[in-house]
Design a protein around this motif. Structure first.
Motif, mmCIF file in Angstrom:
data_model
loop_
_atom_site.group_PDB
_atom_site.id
_atom_site.type_symbol
_atom_site.label_atom_id
_atom_site.label_comp_id
_atom_site.label_asym_id
_atom_site.label_seq_id
_atom_site.Cartn_x
_atom_site.Cartn_y
_atom_site.Cartn_z
ATOM 1 N N HIS A 276 -0.484 71.408 -8.300
ATOM 2 C CA HIS A 276 -0.860 70.019 -8.047
ATOM 3 C C HIS A 276 -1.652 69.898 -6.744
ATOM 4 O O HIS A 276 -2.667 69.208 -6.685
ATOM 5 N N ASP A 277 -1.172 70.557 -5.695
ATOM 6 C CA ASP A 277 -1.877 70.503 -4.410
ATOM 7 C C ASP A 277 -3.281 71.080 -4.534
ATOM 8 O O ASP A 277 -4.240 70.544 -3.965
ATOM 9 N N ALA A 278 -3.402 72.171 -5.267
ATOM 10 C CA ALA A 278 -4.709 72.812 -5.422
ATOM 11 C C ALA A 278 -5.687 71.883 -6.123
ATOM 12 O O ALA A 278 -6.855 71.760 -5.714
ATOM 13 N N LEU A 279 -5.222 71.214 -7.175
ATOM 14 C CA LEU A 279 -6.109 70.323 -7.910
ATOM 15 C C LEU A 279 -6.472 69.096 -7.073
ATOM 16 O O LEU A 279 -7.632 68.663 -7.044
ATOM 17 N N ARG A 280 -5.496 68.531 -6.373
ATOM 18 C CA ARG A 280 -5.802 67.378 -5.529
ATOM 19 C C ARG A 280 -6.794 67.741 -4.420
ATOM 20 O O ARG A 280 -7.618 66.919 -4.017
ATOM 21 N N ALA A 281 -6.713 68.975 -3.937
ATOM 22 C CA ALA A 281 -7.647 69.405 -2.895
ATOM 23 C C ALA A 281 -9.083 69.438 -3.406
ATOM 24 O O ALA A 281 -10.035 69.425 -2.611
ATOM 25 N N MET A 282 -9.238 69.463 -4.718
ATOM 26 C CA MET A 282 -10.576 69.472 -5.302
ATOM 27 C C MET A 282 -11.169 68.087 -5.479
ATOM 28 O O MET A 282 -12.362 67.963 -5.786
ATOM 29 N N TYR A 283 -10.372 67.033 -5.313
ATOM 30 C CA TYR A 283 -10.863 65.684 -5.607
ATOM 31 C C TYR A 283 -12.138 65.319 -4.843
ATOM 32 O O TYR A 283 -13.094 64.800 -5.447
ATOM 33 N N PRO A 284 -12.212 65.559 -3.528
ATOM 34 C CA PRO A 284 -13.466 65.205 -2.829
ATOM 35 C C PRO A 284 -14.672 65.963 -3.387
ATOM 36 O O PRO A 284 -15.765 65.394 -3.511
ATOM 37 N N PHE A 285 -14.478 67.220 -3.725
ATOM 38 C CA PHE A 285 -15.561 68.024 -4.296
ATOM 39 C C PHE A 285 -15.987 67.470 -5.654
ATOM 40 O O PHE A 285 -17.178 67.330 -5.946
ATOM 41 N N ILE A 286 -14.998 67.129 -6.489
ATOM 42 C CA ILE A 286 -15.310 66.580 -7.808
ATOM 43 C C ILE A 286 -16.084 65.273 -7.653
ATOM 44 O O ILE A 286 -17.076 65.034 -8.358
ATOM 45 N N ARG A 287 -15.643 64.411 -6.724
ATOM 46 C CA ARG A 287 -16.359 63.152 -6.499
ATOM 47 C C ARG A 287 -17.818 63.410 -6.101
ATOM 48 O O ARG A 287 -18.750 62.759 -6.604
ATOM 49 N N SER A 288 -18.004 64.352 -5.197
ATOM 50 C CA SER A 288 -19.369 64.616 -4.721
ATOM 51 C C SER A 288 -20.235 65.175 -5.843
ATOM 52 O O SER A 288 -21.435 64.856 -5.929
ATOM 53 N N GLU A 289 -19.662 65.997 -6.709
ATOM 54 C CA GLU A 289 -20.429 66.533 -7.829
ATOM 55 C C GLU A 289 -20.790 65.428 -8.816
ATOM 56 O O GLU A 289 -21.906 65.378 -9.344
ATOM 57 N N LEU A 290 -19.840 64.542 -9.087
ATOM 58 C CA LEU A 290 -20.132 63.421 -9.984
ATOM 59 C C LEU A 290 -21.229 62.545 -9.404
ATOM 60 O O LEU A 290 -22.114 62.061 -10.136
ATOM 61 N N GLU A 291 -21.212 62.333 -8.092
ATOM 62 C CA GLU A 291 -22.244 61.520 -7.441
ATOM 63 C C GLU A 291 -23.611 62.194 -7.534
ATOM 64 O O GLU A 291 -24.645 61.518 -7.525
ATOM 65 N N ARG A 292 -23.619 63.521 -7.624
ATOM 66 C CA ARG A 292 -24.880 64.251 -7.787
ATOM 67 C C ARG A 292 -25.404 64.173 -9.211
ATOM 68 O O ARG A 292 -26.512 64.634 -9.506
ATOM 69 N N GLY A 293 -24.590 63.617 -10.127
ATOM 70 C CA GLY A 293 -25.013 63.501 -11.507
ATOM 71 C C GLY A 293 -24.468 64.558 -12.431
ATOM 72 O O GLY A 293 -24.880 64.653 -13.590
ATOM 73 N N VAL A 294 -23.543 65.375 -11.933
ATOM 74 C CA VAL A 294 -22.924 66.404 -12.780
ATOM 75 C C VAL A 294 -21.955 65.738 -13.744
ATOM 76 O O VAL A 294 -21.165 64.875 -13.343
ATOM 77 N N PHE A 295 -21.988 66.116 -15.011
ATOM 78 C CA PHE A 295 -21.052 65.577 -15.991
ATOM 79 C C PHE A 295 -19.658 66.140 -15.741
ATOM 80 O O PHE A 295 -19.498 67.320 -15.427
ATOM 81 N N LEU A 296 -18.650 65.284 -15.889
ATOM 82 C CA LEU A 296 -17.278 65.713 -15.631
ATOM 83 C C LEU A 296 -16.904 66.929 -16.471
ATOM 84 O O LEU A 296 -16.221 67.839 -15.978
ATOM 85 N N GLY A 297 -17.352 66.969 -17.713
ATOM 86 C CA GLY A 297 -16.998 68.095 -18.571
ATOM 87 C C GLY A 297 -17.473 69.434 -18.052
ATOM 88 O O GLY A 297 -16.837 70.468 -18.317
#
Length: 353
Positions: A276-297
């Protein structure tokens, strides 16, 4: 300052010293795997282990020279130590791409002499180069002359038609004479006709003893073993005979395995106490990738194995698989999926109420 990089990416790199030439540890590595060891997988892996040496997917010299260089070489500084794997055979092109690897801050540049697919064979890339040790040596020498980075070679123990011990030693003799000091050895031959790349990872028998004998014959070289390794017990066995281990599919399908690498092989604390901690640590990275236009999938497919073998893991995977592809899918898909897996100690706490 980094050359040939976008201002955004160069800004990211300016926060660290790049291209120091410091040799990364290869005691435990994750193999380069096409479509799998993307920046998104590597970011997850780095939440689980700080010391594991990670490799990019193979990138051909042609793609780097004639394609979107920045897209192929883009990575986050958190991924270090990180090696770039190249596919190619032209010495001049390999030298140019080795310089790019240094400019973009990679920790190592590796030459692929192991991929058996027809497509790369037709371009003199991959395992077919086992039949041309002089050409590999020429490319390695050019790369070494072009960069301060360590230059390594990943190869098979042979190919059909050149699968004797003598053939293998000729290859290592010539490539090491060119200056290569690190050989990452997939302990199978590659069958260049009649087997698919997938079958080439399973059908030819593993010959670990050949890799052990290479280390005995060349004690001055660094020999890393690869192929079919799935557990730490196996790693410890191989490390009695070689300098390092490289895992592939097991590290991808069961990434939580990496959480044990730092304490077991490097004597340091793991960066995340739980999945759980590992995945939560990825949240800022995931947000930044989505903002760049990367598809969640494109991101979430690399997360599916994180809860492998854990109660709720199947529901986690199913929710992501059913929702990540939908238009506008965002971080909330990952957050909702995570709620379907109990955190460590949660079941005990509920039982005590």
């Amino acid at each position: 300052m980094v050359e040939n990089a976008s201002s955004e990416y160069a800004g990211n790199l300016s926060a660290r010293t790049v291209s120091t030439g410091q040799e990364p540890s290869r005691r435990f590595c994750v193999a380069p795997m096409m479509d799998w060891t993307t920046p998104h997988y590597r970011y997850l892996a780095r939440q689980l282990s700080r010391h594991t040496l990670l490799y990019t997917e193979m990138v051909t010299t042609g793609a780097l020279i004639h394609g979107d260089t920045e897209r192929f070489l883009r990575h986050d500084p958190v991924e270090y130590p990180l090696a770039l794997q190249l596919g190619g055979s032209d010495a001049g092109e390999l030298a140019h791409c080795a310089r790019l690897a240094e400019q973009f801050g990679f920790s190592e540049v590796n030459l692929n002499v192991g991929c058996p697919s027809d497509r790369v064979q037709n371009n003199m890339i991959g395992a077919c180069l086992m039949a041309h040790p002089d050409k590999v040596a020429e490319g390695v020498r050019a790369m070494i002359d072009a960069t301060r980075l360590p230059v390594t070679v990943k190869h098979r123990i042979g190919i059909n038609g050149r699968e004797s011990w003598e053939d293998l030693c000729e290859f290592v003799d010539k490539v090491s004479a060119a200056g290569c000091r690190t050989f990452i050895v997939h302990a199978r031959i590659a069958v260049l006709e009649g087997l698919s790349p997938k079958e080439n990872r399973d059908v030819p028998p593993l010959k670990y003893d050949w890799v052990y004998h290479l280390k005995q014959r060349y004690p001055h070289l660094e020999i890393i073993i690869n192929g079919g390794i799935r557990s730490f017990d196996e790693c410890h066995q191989h490390l009695q005979h070689t300098d390092g281990v490289m895992l592939g599919r097991e590290a991808y399908h069961n990434p939580w395995l990496l959480a044990g690498v730092d304490p077991v092989f490097f004597g340091s604390e793991a960066p995340s106490a739980s999945r759980h901690d590992a995945l939560r640590a990825m949240y800022p990275f995931i947000r930044s990738e989505l903002e760049r236009g990367v598809f969640l999938g494109h991101i979430s497919r690399h997360l599916l194995g994180l809860f492998h073998g854990v109660p709720g893991g199947r529901q986690f995977r199913r929710y992501i698989s059913e929702n990540a592809h939908k238009p506008g899918a965002g971080l909330e898909v990952i957050q909702t999926a995570l709620e379907k897996v109990r955190e460590p100690g949660q079941a005990r706490a509920e039982a005590s109420v």
